[in-house]
Design an enzyme around this catalytic site. Structure first.
Site, PDB file in Angstrom:
ATOM      1  N   GLN A 102      -6.406  -1.384   2.831  1.00  0.00           N
ATOM      2  CA  GLN A 102      -5.472  -1.252   4.074  1.00  0.00           C
ATOM      3  C   GLN A 102      -6.167  -0.136   4.853  1.00  0.00           C
ATOM      4  OE1 GLN A 102      -1.948   1.042   4.703  1.00  0.00           O
ATOM      5  NE2 GLN A 102      -0.761  -0.982   5.491  1.00  0.00           N
ATOM      6  N   CYS A 114       3.476   3.227   9.464  1.00  0.00           N
ATOM      7  CA  CYS A 114       3.658   4.421   9.260  1.00  0.00           C
ATOM      8  C   CYS A 114       4.475   5.379  10.104  1.00  0.00           C
ATOM      9  CB  CYS A 114       2.121   5.347   9.181  1.00  0.00           C
ATOM     10  SG  CYS A 114       2.029   7.108   8.540  1.00  0.00           S
ATOM     11  N   PRO A 142       0.800  -1.201   0.145  1.00  0.00           N
ATOM     12  CA  PRO A 142       0.139  -0.025   0.142  1.00  0.00           C
ATOM     13  C   PRO A 142       0.819   1.309   0.107  1.00  0.00           C
ATOM     14  CG  PRO A 142      -0.004  -1.102   2.117  1.00  0.00           C
ATOM     15  CD  PRO A 142       0.859  -2.022   1.205  1.00  0.00           C
ATOM     16  N   LYS A 184       0.549  -4.877   8.989  1.00  0.00           N
ATOM     17  CA  LYS A 184       1.901  -4.501   8.524  1.00  0.00           C
ATOM     18  C   LYS A 184       2.439  -3.690   9.348  1.00  0.00           C
ATOM     19  CE  LYS A 184       3.645  -2.400   4.035  1.00  0.00           C
ATOM     20  NZ  LYS A 184       3.883  -0.961   4.664  1.00  0.00           N
ATOM     21  N   GLY A 207       7.365  -2.233  -2.749  1.00  0.00           N
ATOM     22  CA  GLY A 207       6.825  -1.079  -2.648  1.00  0.00           C
ATOM     23  C   GLY A 207       7.454  -0.148  -3.934  1.00  0.00           C
ATOM     24  N   ALA A 237       0.236   5.302  -0.106  1.00  0.00           N
ATOM     25  CA  ALA A 237      -0.744   6.612  -0.082  1.00  0.00           C
ATOM     26  C   ALA A 237      -0.279   7.473  -1.305  1.00  0.00           C
ATOM     27  CB  ALA A 237      -0.557   7.395   0.972  1.00  0.00           C
ATOM     28  N   ASN A 297       9.254  -7.202   3.546  1.00  0.00           N
ATOM     29  CA  ASN A 297       9.055  -6.072   2.874  1.00  0.00           C
ATOM     30  C   ASN A 297      10.411  -5.194   3.195  1.00  0.00           C
ATOM     31  OD1 ASN A 297       7.493  -2.925   3.421  1.00  0.00           O
ATOM     32  ND2 ASN A 297       7.850  -3.899   1.381  1.00  0.00           N
TER      33      ASN A 297
END
Ligand SMILES: Cc1cc2nc3c(=O)[nH]c(=O)nc-3n(C[C@H](O)[C@H](O)[C@H](O)COP(=O)(O)O)c2cc1C
Length: 384
Positions: A83, A114, A29, A156, A241, A31, A217
């Site tokens: 998400q 985040c 994901p 995540k 990503g 943004a 990741n």
């Protein structure tokens, strides 16, 4: 457009609840990036899970129109992956229940990674797993709310706040106990943000500690990196990503690599220009407005052109484009026969910022078992 790479290892499908995902690849994901247009562009290249932009639970529960628009999926998206970001167990569970009852998605991931200061300062995102009881409540309630609809719920997270405050193994065990379908680890601390290199040894440690599938990741720039990560850590799947920014065809390489084939897409500049144009058209369709769609496309220009010899003026004009006609006109000025710049392969792209001290609410680190919901950490806007 194809090139040979080193031979690949075959791998097993990734099981998320009752769903079998092949190849075991997830578009991370992002943004502002992984909207319906970008997901389509990537999905056309290969299989896997393609996660939408982060959606705030509060905004969803309040049915903010912009947020409801953001959770629209393509009619052909078979495994709709959403998400959510939340800090309040009740609000998060209400959002998950809504998704389940309205049939809005087939998979829900919760964001605990985040590192943005405005989020961690209030105890959200990557700050939250430190408060292990609150973290456990959020995940438990979300899993319970998703279960009646058979929606697999995953989390995540990052390694922790910083090297002295690591949380990932404990948080993984708590999430497993709560009934998650899988756990993804971006193997950096919040303090690292996007600097340095991802700690794949930490991913291996988490894989050793958990029985549920673990997704690794961080720093997969090429399909060969994904295979190296699987080999190094034993993970059940990879989350990609920044590596696909300006390179949606990376998902074709990933599918080939996991199937044991040895091919790599190396589009020339003409082929890249065609994909750029298609991306912009898809964005305009998705946003329903040409100016808005073109403005959103601008951030992708430098990623698509990375390493190609394109003059500064043309680059600048492309990065300020306001209409599809102008875009296509500018793209026609590129030398389509330019080969793909091999020197850009395997190189970091996208966000690579410096580490920074993590802003946290007062006293946050002193009381791990305080499960008070942090005030003001529920963001109103999705995709932030
Ligand atoms: C522009 C951008 C936006 C991101 N937004 C989110 C997000 O909304 N939710 C999330 O969990 N991670 C987000 N991330 C982090 C990525 O999902 C991923 O964990 C991170 O980029 C590391 O993977 P990579 O090395 O493959 O890029 C974002 C990253 C970038 C670069």
């Amino acid at each position: 457009m194809l090139d040979d790479v080193t031979p690949a290892l075959p791998a097993a499908p990734l099981n998320l609840g009752d769903y079998e995902v092949w190849p075991p690849v997830v578009l991370a994901p992002m943004a502002g990036i992984t909207n319906v247009a970008f997901r389509r562009l990537c999905r056309e290249q290969g299989g896997g899970v393609y996660v939408c932009e982060m959606i705030t639970t509060r905004a969803l529960v309040e049915r903010i129109p912009k947020t409801l628009k953001m959770i629209e999926f393509g009619a052909d998206e078979k495994f709709r992956s959403l998400q959510l970001y939340g800090v309040d167990p009740d609000v998060t569970a209400a959002a998950v229940r809504m998704v389940a009852e309205e049939g809005w998605a087939d998979h829900i991931d919760l964001n605990f990674g985040c590192p943005v200061p405005k989020v961690t300062r209030r105890g959200g995102g990557s700050a939250l797993p430190w408060r292990r009881k609150l973290f456990g409540r959020i995940v438990r309630q979300a899993v319970q709310a998703a279960a009646p609809a058979g929606i697999p719920l995953t989390i995540k997270m990052r390694k922790g706040i910083d090297d002295d405050h690591l949380t990932y193994v404990e948080a993984g065990l708590i999430a497993q106990e709560a009934g998650v379908a899988a756990v993804a680890l971006h193997a950096r601390t919040a303090e690292q943000r996007y600097s340095g290199t991802a700690d794949w040894d930490a991913i291996a440690t988490l894989k050793q500690a958990l029985d549920v599938p673990v997704l690794g990741n961080g720093d997969i720039w090429e399909a060969s990196d994904a295979l190296r990560m699987v080999e190094h850590t034993g993970v059940d799947g990879v989350v990609v990503g920044r590596g696909c920014l300006g390179r949606p065809w990376l998902f074709k390489d990933l599918e080939a690599a996991f199937a044991g084939r040895t091919s790599q897409e190396l589009p020339n500049l003409g082929e890249v220009a065609a994909i750029m144009s298609r991306h912009a058209h898809l964005l305009v369709d998705a946003l329903g407005d040409e100016r808005h769609g073109c403005a959103d496309f601008r951030k992708h220009v430098a990623w698509y052109l990375k390493g190609f010899p394109v003059g500064g003026e043309l680059r600048r004009s492309l990065a300020m484009v306001t209409s599809l006609a102008v875009l296509d006109d500018l793209l026609a000025q590129l030398d389509g026969s330019e080969p793909f710049p091999r020197e850009s392969l395997g190189q970091p792209r996208g966000r690579i910022n410096a580490p920074g001290k993590v802003s946290l609410p007062y006293g946050w680190l002193d009381s791990r078992d305080d499960d008070t919901v942090p005030e003001g950490a529920e963001m109103e806007n999705s995709g932030g």
